[in-house]
Write a protein that holds these residues in place. Structure first.
Motif, mmCIF file in Angstrom:
data_model
loop_
_atom_site.group_PDB
_atom_site.id
_atom_site.type_symbol
_atom_site.label_atom_id
_atom_site.label_comp_id
_atom_site.label_asym_id
_atom_site.label_seq_id
_atom_site.Cartn_x
_atom_site.Cartn_y
_atom_site.Cartn_z
ATOM 1 N N LYS A 194 20.436 7.156 19.973
ATOM 2 C CA LYS A 194 21.023 8.120 20.895
ATOM 3 C C LYS A 194 22.537 7.908 20.974
ATOM 4 O O LYS A 194 23.063 6.874 20.569
ATOM 5 C CB LYS A 194 20.401 7.962 22.285
ATOM 6 C CG LYS A 194 18.925 8.324 22.342
ATOM 7 C CD LYS A 194 18.384 8.139 23.754
ATOM 8 C CE LYS A 194 16.903 8.531 23.819
ATOM 9 N NZ LYS A 194 16.332 8.337 25.173
ATOM 10 N N ASP A 225 23.076 12.719 29.700
ATOM 11 C CA ASP A 225 21.904 13.533 29.352
ATOM 12 C C ASP A 225 21.080 12.812 28.279
ATOM 13 O O ASP A 225 20.771 13.370 27.224
ATOM 14 C CB ASP A 225 22.339 14.920 28.860
ATOM 15 C CG ASP A 225 21.167 15.898 28.831
ATOM 16 O OD1 ASP A 225 20.109 15.583 29.410
ATOM 17 O OD2 ASP A 225 21.316 16.976 28.226
ATOM 18 N N LYS A 226 20.799 11.538 28.564
ATOM 19 C CA LYS A 226 19.904 10.721 27.727
ATOM 20 C C LYS A 226 20.400 10.574 26.292
ATOM 21 O O LYS A 226 19.610 10.440 25.349
ATOM 22 C CB LYS A 226 18.490 11.314 27.724
ATOM 23 C CG LYS A 226 17.872 11.410 29.118
ATOM 24 C CD LYS A 226 16.511 12.069 29.089
ATOM 25 C CE LYS A 226 15.931 12.192 30.496
ATOM 26 N NZ LYS A 226 14.616 12.878 30.505
#
Length: 481
Positions: free
Chosen positions: A148, A409-410
């Motif tokens: 991520k 947002d992750k």
């Protein structure tokens, strides 16, 4: 947001005490860790060059047959707008002239060459190496390991504690927000100063607040549209206008002297880079000069490295590590060197023609406007400069809003528009609060305090950068098949 809000309340309730604490802390960091910053900067430059020129440089950020997501022109425009922007306009004349009038150390070089060499040093390879290191590590995690878009993702295989990883991400967000608030607050004040100089009037608090609202609104729209429809378009437009201004000054000045200054200063910068970076022997300007200039710059570049580096990583899909690292180190650095050569050398000649220097270029807010008054189309140049100051701030803010949204947002590469809206509004409110506080307490330089706070918050990142790099080299980086 809660942490930032609490800190803001404390600052408002105890402004003088907060200012003194920040002032003391920033001086403490620079006094005790300033040389650590120098060594870290030199280490980053040498490491990135080593990786770029080694077999590791062939590693592609993405699939093996994938082409770069953005053209070289668009990629360069976006990374430069996010990483430098308004600073090169504000310092274009003031810094080279300061270095000429007050040489950092005794030298056999001509004062003009020494001045440009030291200016190159403070705006060159080291600043971009800080950005490039984060871009490389995050880009590798994002496009090779499919992680991520989070700073903590770069070390999560080695540091598994959730609290520690969350702490790293929170620290990144806070540092980015403080940097943005300082940039918008200081930038709008500088634009206001330019308007005051041009119109010989005193535009007050209302104008500064309007500029903050305007910049935040345009940045929000750009971030809302995303990288391709917003950030890229504005960045390319900025660089195009900046190049036109640069070429106009170049062709209406002594081109031979500018080119000679550029070549000579670049040559001495390259051969003296290592002793300059270590402040070694005759290249040591002294602790006071280093504290006021180099340590401050290094801490500032470090503080902006996370969001700028992550943004560069986000737009570098499809490039090899060699293309990324050499592109980040060389293209913006040599572009900056030519920029300072054009404005610095031209300012030197103006001073020589005047016969005496009375600190005409001493004010960072007005120096470039005073400079343009000596050229044809001065009014057009000055208004273009104000426009560029606004638009460069926009491109720094919109890229930061986009990165902040990815963080919260992750770690998504394309964060939701809700997050972009929340961060745009929050940054605007925090900036307005800072500007109001600065006007409510005229005896306290709140904007300078915000900048100095960046120096304090950059120290944890300096140590984290070392740990992140060691983990990356030992556990992540693998030779291409």
């Amino acid at each position: 947001m809660g942490i930032i809000f609490l800190f803001s309340l404390i600052t408002v309730a105890a402004t003088e005490e907060s200012y003194r604490a920040i002032e003391y802390a920033s001086l403490w960091v620079r006094n005790y860790f300033g040389f650590f910053y120098l060594y870290l900067g030199l280490g980053c430059v040498l490491l990135l060059l080593g990786i770029a020129l080694s077999p590791f440089g062939k590693i592609k950020l993405g699939k093996k047959d994938q082409k770069p997501e953005h053209s070289l022109w668009a990629w360069t425009a976006m990374l430069y707008s996010a990483g430098m922007g308004a600073g090169i306009l504000l310092r274009a004349v003031q810094e080279p002239v300061f270095m000429q009038q007050f040489p950092p150390y005794p030298s056999n070089l001509e004062p003009e060459v020494l001045a440009l060499q030291f200016t190159f040093y403070q705006w060159g390879f080291t600043a971009w190496a800080f950005y490039g290191l984060f871009a490389m590590v995050v880009g590798y995690a994002l496009f090779v390991k499919k992680k991520k878009v989070l700073v903590s993702a770069t070390i999560e295989d080695s540091i598994t504690g959730k609290i520690a990883r969350n702490g790293i991400d929170v620290m990144t967000i806070i540092t980015t927000v403080v940097g943005l608030i300082a940039a918008i607050g200081l930038g709008t004040t500088q634009i206001n100063g330019g308007l005051n100089h041009l119109f010989e009037k005193e535009f007050g608090l209302g104008t500064t607040l309007f500029l903050a609202l305007l910049i935040s609104a345009i940045a929000f729209y750009s971030a809302w549209q995303g990288v391709n429809k917003g950030i890229k378009i504005i960045s390319k437009f900025n660089i195009l206008i900046t190049l036109l201004v640069l070429l106009y000054v170049f062709f209406t000045s002594d081109m031979v002297f500018i080119l000679s200054s550029f070549v000579s200063s670049t040559f001495y910068y390259l051969i003296n880079f290592i002793p300059l970076s270590l402040a070694y022997g005759g290249f040591d300007p002294g602790i006071d000069f280093l504290t006021d200039w180099t340590f401050y710059y290094w801490a500032f570049w470090l503080a902006w490295a996370p969001f700028t580096g992550i943004f560069i990583a986000r737009i570098s899909k499809g490039r090899t590590l060699r293309q990324l690292l050499l592109g980040v180190l060389l293209i913006p650095s040599f572009g900056t060197f030519f920029w300072f050569s054009v404005f610095g050398a031209s300012a030197f000649q103006l001073i020589e023609g005047w016969g005496a220097y009375s600190n005409e270029f001493g004010n960072v807010f007005s120096s470039i406007f005073v400079f343009f008054e000596n050229y044809p189309l001065a009014m057009l140049l000055n208004f273009t400069t104000i426009f560029l100051l606004i638009s460069f701030l926009v491109t720094s803010v919109d890229s930061a809003v986009f990165v902040l949204s990815m963080f919260t947002d992750k770690g998504k590469k394309n964060p939701s528009k809700k997050h972009r809206l929340i961060w745009s509004v929050f940054i605007l409110l925090a900036t307005v609060a800072l500007i109001l506080l600065g006007n409510a307490k005229p005896d306290i330089d709140v904007l300078t305090a915000a900048q100095k706070l960046l120096i304090v918050t950059s120290l944890p990142f300096a140590f984290f950068m070392v740990a992140m790099t060691v983990i990356f080299l030992k556990k992540d980086l693998r030779k291409p098949m």
